[in-house]
Write a protein that holds these residues in place. Structure first.
Motif, mmCIF file in Angstrom:
data_model
loop_
_atom_site.group_PDB
_atom_site.id
_atom_site.type_symbol
_atom_site.label_atom_id
_atom_site.label_comp_id
_atom_site.label_asym_id
_atom_site.label_seq_id
_atom_site.Cartn_x
_atom_site.Cartn_y
_atom_site.Cartn_z
ATOM 1 N N LYS A 195 -43.951 58.040 46.227
ATOM 2 C CA LYS A 195 -43.320 57.898 47.541
ATOM 3 C C LYS A 195 -41.802 57.936 47.431
ATOM 4 O O LYS A 195 -41.104 58.428 48.326
ATOM 5 N N ALA A 196 -41.280 57.427 46.313
ATOM 6 C CA ALA A 196 -39.830 57.381 46.111
ATOM 7 C C ALA A 196 -39.250 58.721 45.683
ATOM 8 O O ALA A 196 -38.026 58.871 45.629
ATOM 9 N N GLY A 197 -40.107 59.693 45.368
ATOM 10 C CA GLY A 197 -39.625 61.029 45.052
ATOM 11 C C GLY A 197 -39.713 61.443 43.601
ATOM 12 O O GLY A 197 -39.164 62.485 43.215
ATOM 13 N N ALA A 198 -40.407 60.677 42.759
ATOM 14 C CA ALA A 198 -40.559 61.049 41.358
ATOM 15 C C ALA A 198 -41.372 62.329 41.228
ATOM 16 O O ALA A 198 -42.364 62.521 41.936
ATOM 17 N N SER A 199 -40.949 63.214 40.311
ATOM 18 C CA SER A 199 -41.723 64.420 40.016
ATOM 19 C C SER A 199 -42.824 64.113 39.004
ATOM 20 O O SER A 199 -43.981 64.485 39.187
ATOM 21 N N LEU A 200 -42.428 63.447 37.914
ATOM 22 C CA LEU A 200 -43.371 63.006 36.892
ATOM 23 C C LEU A 200 -43.201 61.514 36.688
ATOM 24 O O LEU A 200 -42.076 61.013 36.612
ATOM 25 N N ILE A 201 -44.309 60.809 36.595
ATOM 26 C CA ILE A 201 -44.310 59.389 36.256
ATOM 27 C C ILE A 201 -44.783 59.269 34.813
ATOM 28 O O ILE A 201 -45.815 59.834 34.436
ATOM 29 N N ILE A 202 -44.014 58.574 34.007
ATOM 30 C CA ILE A 202 -44.377 58.352 32.611
ATOM 31 C C ILE A 202 -44.497 56.852 32.411
ATOM 32 O O ILE A 202 -43.654 56.084 32.883
ATOM 33 N N CYS A 203 -45.550 56.416 31.737
ATOM 34 C CA CYS A 203 -45.725 54.966 31.582
ATOM 35 C C CYS A 203 -46.464 54.632 30.298
ATOM 36 O O CYS A 203 -47.174 55.458 29.735
#
Length: 413
Positions: A195-203
């Motif tokens: 929702k905040a606009g991240a293209s890729l989330i890495i965790c």
């Protein structure tokens, strides 16, 4: 009946996403390295990406694919790939997508291991600009024609600086560059990176997703926010029919097939089971952290508390706008000068001295002399890390017991 609750979704995700065999509610942890094909054409089709399937467990297996489906559901993405560790996910992503001559804008507050990875990328010809991600202007000033991406953590570890991800996301979209977000510290339900606009989330799945400190793992999730046709580094072989999968296909092929950062099926099973209670564990840890931060902030033997939930935190209002449920469960403290952090930690009875976070148990360690020792004093000062800083990962114990342990330890000095 449509099930929309966070915990309801997580508890039933495995059986709903993956349809385990024989009525099981968990996907079986199959340990076979190889997979037999009765029809040789079928293995050819799987190798060439014409049909789904497993050919070798370094690249994929049933339990790991099932976990990836659940992680993707958690982050509301268009696909996910799981890795052996969070650092495996990070390194696979960066080595797969970027090349010598590319420029990356990176948070100056990165966790020590991740910062070391950025230095390695710089050694290989990728230009790195470390900037203050709490202010969009610093990112704008660092932008170059060869800038490929911005990379930041949601909340920095250990000083808890909060990146203005919503503003950064809008800027990256305007510039048509990637926004890579490490969401380890604030996974759902705390923060919605898509929702905040991240293209890729890495965790790191090792932390809050697994929650029990019994399995390593990492993941990359594509949120579907970025048009990969704008990214010249995707090789023709990985430009599959579905454009939304271009990035993940290259990351998977390079990170798993070429680099071998493969998650074991047994670990995938443990992490999948741990995910089921995220909606219970994380809010509890966040609430405990808020109470502990308030207690320590008012204690005369604590010089300063770093926690986004406190009103005097420099990015409190950014955190209040971005976070959907709590402010995370990590906080750090500076003790008054006369108190030795080692002696203080030795005085704790309930809290465990260990290098980890996101566990059910409350953990603490001296920052400067451990996880940021290699950074050197000058770099630590830039990041706001004092010699007396103690990082605390707040668990799910009864808050009265946590506070009582800190109170008795402080009373000893």
């Amino acid at each position: 009946m449509k099930q929309t609750g966070f915990t309801t979704t997580q508890v039933h995700a495995d059986r709903k996403c993956n349809s385990p065999q024989d009525g099981a509610v968990h996907t079986a942890s199959t340990n076979s390295v190889l997979f037999e094909y009765k029809d040789a054409q079928s293995i050819v089709d799987v190798f060439q990406g014409k049909k789904a399937g497993h050919v070798y467990s370094r690249s994929s297996s049933g339990a790991v694919t099932a976990l990836a489906n659940q992680v993707n559901l958690l982050e509301k993405g268009v696909g996910a790939v799981c890795f052996a560790t969070g650092m495996g996910a990070l390194s696979s992503t960066f080595f797969s997508l970027f090349k010598s001559g590319d420029h990356l804008i990176v948070s100056q507050y990165l966790f020590g291991n991740t910062r070391s990875l950025m230095n390695t990328l710089a050694d290989m010809g990728i230009q790195i600009s470390f900037v203050d991600v709490t202010a969009l202007q610093s990112i704008k000033e660092a932008y170059q024609p060869n800038t490929r991406a911005v990379f930041t953590e949601t909340v920095a570890n250990p000083v808890t600086q909060v990146a203005d991800i919503q503003a950064i996301g809008r800027y990256c979209k305007e510039r048509q560059i990637l926004l890579l977000v490490d969401n380890t510290m604030t996974p759902p339900p705390v923060f919605n990176a898509q929702k905040a606009g991240a293209s890729l989330i890495i965790c790191s799945l090792t932390k809050y997703v697994g929650g029990h400190g019994n399995a390593l793992g990492g993941a990359v999730i594509d949120t579907g926010q970025f048009d990969w046709r704008q990214f010249d580094n995707i090789k023709p072989a990985y430009q599959v029919d579905d454009v939304s999968q271009w990035g993940l296909t290259q990351i998977k092929k390079k990170g798993l097939r070429d680099m071998g950062a493969t998650l074991a099926p047994e670990a995938a099973h443990k992490l999948a089971v741990g995910m089921e209670t995220m909606g219970l564990r994380i809010p509890r840890s966040c609430e405990n952290a808020k109470h502990l931060a308030t207690f320590l902030d008012n204690h005369p033997k604590v010089d300063r508390v770093y926690y986004p939930g406190l009103a005097d935190h420099p990015q409190h209002f950014i955190a209040r706008e971005q976070m959907e449920s709590g402010y995370g469960a990590i906080l750090s403290v500076d003790l008054v000068n006369k108190i030795d952090p080692i002696a203080f930690l030795n005085q704790l009875e309930l809290v465990i001295c260990a290098t980890h976070l996101g566990d059910n148990r409350t953990l603490a360690l001296p920052v400067a002399s451990t996880i940021f020792h290699e950074s050197g004093e000058q770099e630590r000062q830039k990041m706001g890390i004092s010699d007396t800083m103690i990082r605390i990962s707040v668990g799910i114990e009864d808050i009265d017991d946590i506070i009582a342990d800190f109170a008795q330890a402080l009373d000893a000095f």
